[in-house]
Design a protein around this motif. Structure first.
Motif, PDB file in Angstrom:
ATOM      1  N   MET A   1       0.937  -1.133  -0.132  1.00 42.52           N
ATOM      2  CA  MET A   1      -0.091   0.129  -0.003  1.00 42.52           C
ATOM      3  C   MET A   1       0.746   1.301   0.043  1.00 42.52           C
ATOM      4  O   MET A   1       0.557   2.349  -0.636  1.00 42.52           O
ATOM      5  N   ALA A   2       2.026   1.379   0.722  1.00 40.24           N
ATOM      6  CA  ALA A   2       2.610   2.447   0.785  1.00 40.24           C
ATOM      7  C   ALA A   2       3.219   2.658  -0.707  1.00 40.24           C
ATOM      8  O   ALA A   2       3.552   4.120  -0.980  1.00 40.24           O
ATOM      9  N   ALA A   3       3.499   1.943  -1.495  1.00 39.04           N
ATOM     10  CA  ALA A   3       4.285   2.005  -2.881  1.00 39.04           C
ATOM     11  C   ALA A   3       3.072   2.854  -3.469  1.00 39.04           C
ATOM     12  O   ALA A   3       3.450   3.710  -4.458  1.00 39.04           O
ATOM     13  N   TYR A   4       1.879   2.498  -3.283  1.00 39.95           N
ATOM     14  CA  TYR A   4       0.773   3.231  -4.176  1.00 39.95           C
ATOM     15  C   TYR A   4       0.881   4.558  -3.956  1.00 39.95           C
ATOM     16  O   TYR A   4       0.782   5.695  -4.698  1.00 39.95           O
ATOM     17  N   PHE A   5       1.046   5.216  -2.594  1.00 44.48           N
ATOM     18  CA  PHE A   5       1.271   6.635  -2.419  1.00 44.48           C
ATOM     19  C   PHE A   5       2.574   7.060  -2.508  1.00 44.48           C
ATOM     20  O   PHE A   5       2.949   8.190  -1.796  1.00 44.48           O
ATOM     21  N   GLY A   6       3.570   6.386  -3.225  1.00 46.49           N
ATOM     22  CA  GLY A   6       4.969   7.004  -3.188  1.00 46.49           C
ATOM     23  C   GLY A   6       5.897   6.566  -2.147  1.00 46.49           C
ATOM     24  O   GLY A   6       7.221   7.161  -2.016  1.00 46.49           O
ATOM     25  N   GLY A   7       5.714   5.859  -1.360  1.00 49.38           N
ATOM     26  CA  GLY A   7       6.620   5.595  -0.206  1.00 49.38           C
ATOM     27  C   GLY A   7       7.275   4.168  -0.395  1.00 49.38           C
ATOM     28  O   GLY A   7       7.116   3.583  -1.505  1.00 49.38           O
ATOM     29  N   THR A   8       7.996   3.625   0.346  1.00 49.23           N
ATOM     30  CA  THR A   8       8.786   2.770   0.374  1.00 49.23           C
ATOM     31  C   THR A   8       8.298   1.521   1.367  1.00 49.23           C
ATOM     32  O   THR A   8       7.740   1.804   2.225  1.00 49.23           O
ATOM     33  N   SER A   9       8.851   0.170   1.262  1.00 50.48           N
ATOM     34  CA  SER A   9       8.506  -0.720   2.203  1.00 50.48           C
ATOM     35  C   SER A   9       9.288  -0.508   3.560  1.00 50.48           C
ATOM     36  O   SER A   9       9.045  -1.161   4.415  1.00 50.48           O
ATOM     37  N   GLU A  10      10.264   0.309   3.603  1.00 50.29           N
ATOM     38  CA  GLU A  10      11.049   0.617   4.882  1.00 50.29           C
ATOM     39  C   GLU A  10      10.299   1.551   5.930  1.00 50.29           C
ATOM     40  O   GLU A  10      10.682   1.723   6.906  1.00 50.29           O
ATOM     41  N   GLN A  11       9.187   2.045   5.391  1.00 50.56           N
ATOM     42  CA  GLN A  11       8.342   2.877   6.236  1.00 50.56           C
ATOM     43  C   GLN A  11       7.813   2.242   7.538  1.00 50.56           C
ATOM     44  O   GLN A  11       7.504   0.936   7.292  1.00 50.56           O
ATOM     45  N   PRO A  12       7.984   2.920   8.638  1.00 55.31           N
ATOM     46  CA  PRO A  12       7.762   2.046   9.946  1.00 55.31           C
ATOM     47  C   PRO A  12       6.081   1.980   9.905  1.00 55.31           C
ATOM     48  O   PRO A  12       5.360   2.547   9.182  1.00 55.31           O
ATOM     49  N   SER A  13       5.655   0.937  10.647  1.00 59.13           N
ATOM     50  CA  SER A  13       4.096   0.854  10.661  1.00 59.13           C
ATOM     51  C   SER A  13       3.733   1.440  11.944  1.00 59.13           C
ATOM     52  O   SER A  13       4.505   1.505  12.838  1.00 59.13           O
ATOM     53  N   TYR A  14       2.480   1.545  11.927  1.00 60.62           N
ATOM     54  CA  TYR A  14       2.022   2.123  12.985  1.00 60.62           C
ATOM     55  C   TYR A  14       1.401   0.913  13.919  1.00 60.62           C
ATOM     56  O   TYR A  14       0.566  -0.003  13.849  1.00 60.62           O
ATOM     57  N   ASP A  15       1.763   0.855  15.313  1.00 64.79           N
ATOM     58  CA  ASP A  15       1.550  -0.017  16.299  1.00 64.79           C
ATOM     59  C   ASP A  15       0.129   0.265  16.808  1.00 64.79           C
ATOM     60  O   ASP A  15      -0.617  -0.498  17.317  1.00 64.79           O
ATOM     61  N   ALA A  16      -0.100   1.624  17.076  1.00 68.32           N
ATOM     62  CA  ALA A  16      -1.385   1.981  17.409  1.00 68.32           C
ATOM     63  C   ALA A  16      -1.680   3.494  17.298  1.00 68.32           C
ATOM     64  O   ALA A  16      -0.832   4.211  16.790  1.00 68.32           O
ATOM     65  N   TYR A  17      -2.708   3.537  17.431  1.00 70.04           N
ATOM     66  CA  TYR A  17      -3.421   5.337  17.171  1.00 70.04           C
ATOM     67  C   TYR A  17      -4.431   5.681  18.013  1.00 70.04           C
ATOM     68  O   TYR A  17      -5.140   4.657  18.335  1.00 70.04           O
ATOM     69  N   PHE A  18      -4.605   6.841  18.658  1.00 70.74           N
ATOM     70  CA  PHE A  18      -5.764   7.112  19.294  1.00 70.74           C
ATOM     71  C   PHE A  18      -6.408   8.441  18.443  1.00 70.74           C
ATOM     72  O   PHE A  18      -5.929   9.188  17.757  1.00 70.74           O
TER      73      PHE A  18
END
Length: 75
Positions: A1-18
């Motif tokens: 999914m990150a590649a679709y928005f111009g990102g890379t696979s090395e982007q950190p994932s979100y463990d949580a959000y509020f």
């Protein structure tokens, strides 16, 4: 999914959000004080999370499409 928005696979994932909702803008000052206290605690005692991978996004809700007729309920 990150590649679709111009990102890379090395982007950190979100463990949580509020998601926090405030009815009055004045309540935001309390949140800002909490954020500063959290940063101060992290400086003194070490971070419980990597600050470089954490952020807060503050925004105001704006209705873009209001396609419900008066009296209609969503759903």
């Amino acid at each position: 999914m990150a590649a679709y928005f111009g990102g890379t696979s090395e982007q950190p994932s979100y463990d949580a959000y509020f998601a926090l909702w405030f009815e009055e803008a004045e309540a935001l000052t309390g949140f800002c004080a909490w954020q500063e206290a959290l940063a101060g605690h992290a400086e003194k005692h070490g971070a419980h999370f990597p600050p470089s991978l954490s952020f807060f996004l503050l925004t105001r809700e704006v209705v873009i499409f209001d396609d419900l007729a008066e009296g209609d309920a969503a759903g």
